[in-house]
Design a protein around this motif. Structure first.
Motif, short mmCIF file in Angstrom:
data_model
loop_
_atom_site.label_atom_id
_atom_site.label_comp_id
_atom_site.label_asym_id
_atom_site.label_seq_id
_atom_site.Cartn_x
_atom_site.Cartn_y
_atom_site.Cartn_z
N SER A 190 0.82 -1.21 0.00
CA SER A 190 0.00 0.00 0.00
C SER A 190 0.85 1.27 0.00
CB SER A 190 -0.91 0.01 1.23
OG SER A 190 -0.14 0.19 2.42
N GLN A 191 0.21 2.37 -0.34
CA GLN A 191 0.87 3.68 -0.29
C GLN A 191 1.19 4.06 1.14
OE1 GLN A 191 1.85 5.59 -2.98
NE2 GLN A 191 2.94 6.75 -1.38
N ASP A 192 0.38 3.63 2.09
CA ASP A 192 0.65 3.92 3.51
C ASP A 192 2.01 3.37 3.92
OD1 ASP A 192 -1.74 5.30 4.42
OD2 ASP A 192 -2.79 3.42 4.06
N TYR A 193 2.31 2.16 3.47
CA TYR A 193 3.59 1.56 3.84
C TYR A 193 4.75 2.28 3.16
CZ TYR A 193 7.22 -1.93 4.63
OH TYR A 193 8.37 -2.56 5.01
N ARG A 194 4.57 2.66 1.91
CA ARG A 194 5.62 3.41 1.21
C ARG A 194 5.86 4.76 1.90
NH1 ARG A 194 3.09 0.85 -3.27
NH2 ARG A 194 1.68 2.63 -3.63
N ASP A 195 4.79 5.39 2.36
CA ASP A 195 4.94 6.65 3.09
C ASP A 195 5.69 6.43 4.40
OD1 ASP A 195 3.56 7.90 1.09
OD2 ASP A 195 1.65 7.98 2.18
N ALA A 196 5.42 5.32 5.06
CA ALA A 196 6.10 5.00 6.31
C ALA A 196 7.59 4.79 6.08
CB ALA A 196 5.48 3.76 6.95
N LEU A 197 7.93 4.10 4.99
CA LEU A 197 9.33 3.91 4.65
C LEU A 197 10.02 5.24 4.40
CD1 LEU A 197 9.31 0.82 2.23
CD2 LEU A 197 10.27 0.92 4.53
N ALA A 198 9.36 6.10 3.64
CA ALA A 198 9.96 7.41 3.32
C ALA A 198 10.17 8.24 4.57
CB ALA A 198 9.06 8.15 2.33
N ALA A 199 9.20 8.21 5.47
CA ALA A 199 9.30 9.00 6.70
C ALA A 199 10.34 8.43 7.66
CB ALA A 199 7.94 9.07 7.39
N ASN A 200 10.66 7.15 7.48
CA ASN A 200 11.60 6.50 8.39
C ASN A 200 12.97 6.29 7.75
OD1 ASN A 200 11.90 5.49 11.03
ND2 ASN A 200 11.66 3.38 10.35
N GLY A 201 13.26 7.07 6.71
CA GLY A 201 14.56 6.98 6.06
C GLY A 201 14.79 5.68 5.34
N GLY A 202 13.72 5.07 4.83
CA GLY A 202 13.85 3.82 4.09
C GLY A 202 13.92 2.59 4.95
#
Length: 314
Positions: A178-190
């Motif tokens: 999901s996009q939510d998970y991709r956003d979480a990755l981006a916010a957490n430095g990958g």
């Protein structure tokens, strides 16, 4: 969706406790407790309708194993790729302790078992189902806590204070894509988040079932429901709740998006319509409530079958 979590519902660190060589599983305990409570409520209600103590336990001897088999079959049928698809392990279809019991398979095949038990006892089917139905809702409410122990069947991500904390090992493939998970990755430095919070759909369904139980008890007392109409109200009340909860859930259901709706949503719609139609038909054909709960108006002693009773008269 990813942010500092200041409040949430924790998930158990462990849903299994080892007692020597025997694993004690939270999921199994919830299912067993639910069954016990449902039988206890059913016995009380059956006695209030004029039945004998112990007869619902005799019916449960048939209904419970049939229901468990049906619940597992429904789950495996709707998630068959997890077991028989690429990378799946067919033997795991038997691993009930890992979770995966579909309520509609349980109710459907459980009713078949109850029918067998009722016929052996000389019990009328409709009042028997009316006696058992409300307790089944309470059993479902208790059983849903097994999903909490297994960290499964949760809803979409949420930052609400009642969000359910789910560990990374239990993220569903639907969430990982999901996009939510991709956003979480981006916010957490990958770096994949250690955990995230989701709608606690197990809790929503638990509360809905308890509210539906209270509503059914009130309706039954207010309008003296009979002839299977309590069972019909149970189906209608549960399917309404299950329908909106399905829109929140993000678990990996294989039979999904049938004409734009999740398979379980369609199941809820069809069953609601069938139950409503039966309620109207029954009300017109059999107003009021049954006076007798036995086929021949003669109760059969607990532990004996109709044939056993007949043989003693010869």
């Amino acid at each position: 969706m990813f942010q500092l979590i200041t409040a949430s519902i924790p998930s158990p660190a462990n849903g299994v406790w080892e007692l020597g060589p025997f694993p004690l599983r939270g999921y199994a305990l919830c299912i067993i407790l639910g069954i016990v409570v449902a039988i206890w409520i059913g016995e009380k209600r059956w006695q209030a309708r004029g039945g004998q103590l112990g007869e619902m336990q005799d019916v449960a001897i048939w209904a419970v194993p049939f229901g468990l088999v049906g619940a597992r079959l429904y789950h495996v049928a709707t998630d068959w790729k997890n077991y028989f698809g690429e990378g799946g392990e067919p033997i795991e279809a038997l691993y009930v302790w890992h979770g995966g019991l579909g309520i509609w398979g349980g109710v459907g095949l459980g009713a078949v078992g109850a029918l067998i038990g009722a016929r052996r006892k000389g019990i009328k089917i409709a009042p028997m189902l009316d006696a058992l139905a409300p307790g089944v809702l309470v059993a479902q409410a208790i059983g849903r806590w097994g999903n909490w122990f297994n960290q499964e069947l949760y809803g979409r991500p949420t930052d609400a204070p009642w969000g359910l904390k789910i560990d990374q090992d239990h993220f569903s493939s639907a969430y990982l894509a999901s996009q939510d998970y991709r956003d979480a990755l981006a916010a957490n430095g990958g770096i994949p988040p250690e955990f995230a919070t989701f709608h606690p759909t197990f809790l929503y369904e638990c509360l809905w079932n308890l509210a539906a139980f209270a509503l059914i008890i009130w309706l039954e007392r207010r309008f003296r429901l009979g002839h299977g109409r309590v069972m019909a109200v149970y189906v209608m009340a549960y399917t309404v709740g299950r329908g909106w909860i399905e829109y929140i859930r993000i678990d990996d259901v294989q039979l999904d998006d049938v004409l734009g709706l999740r398979f379980n949503v369609w199941t809820s719609i069809v069953l609601f319509v069938v139950a409503a139609a039966y309620f109207v038909w029954s009300l017109r054909k059999h107003p009021g409530r049954e006076d007798e709960v036995y086929v021949d108006a003669t109760p059969v002693a607990p532990g004996a079958s109709v044939t056993d009773e007949a043989s003693t008269d010869d």
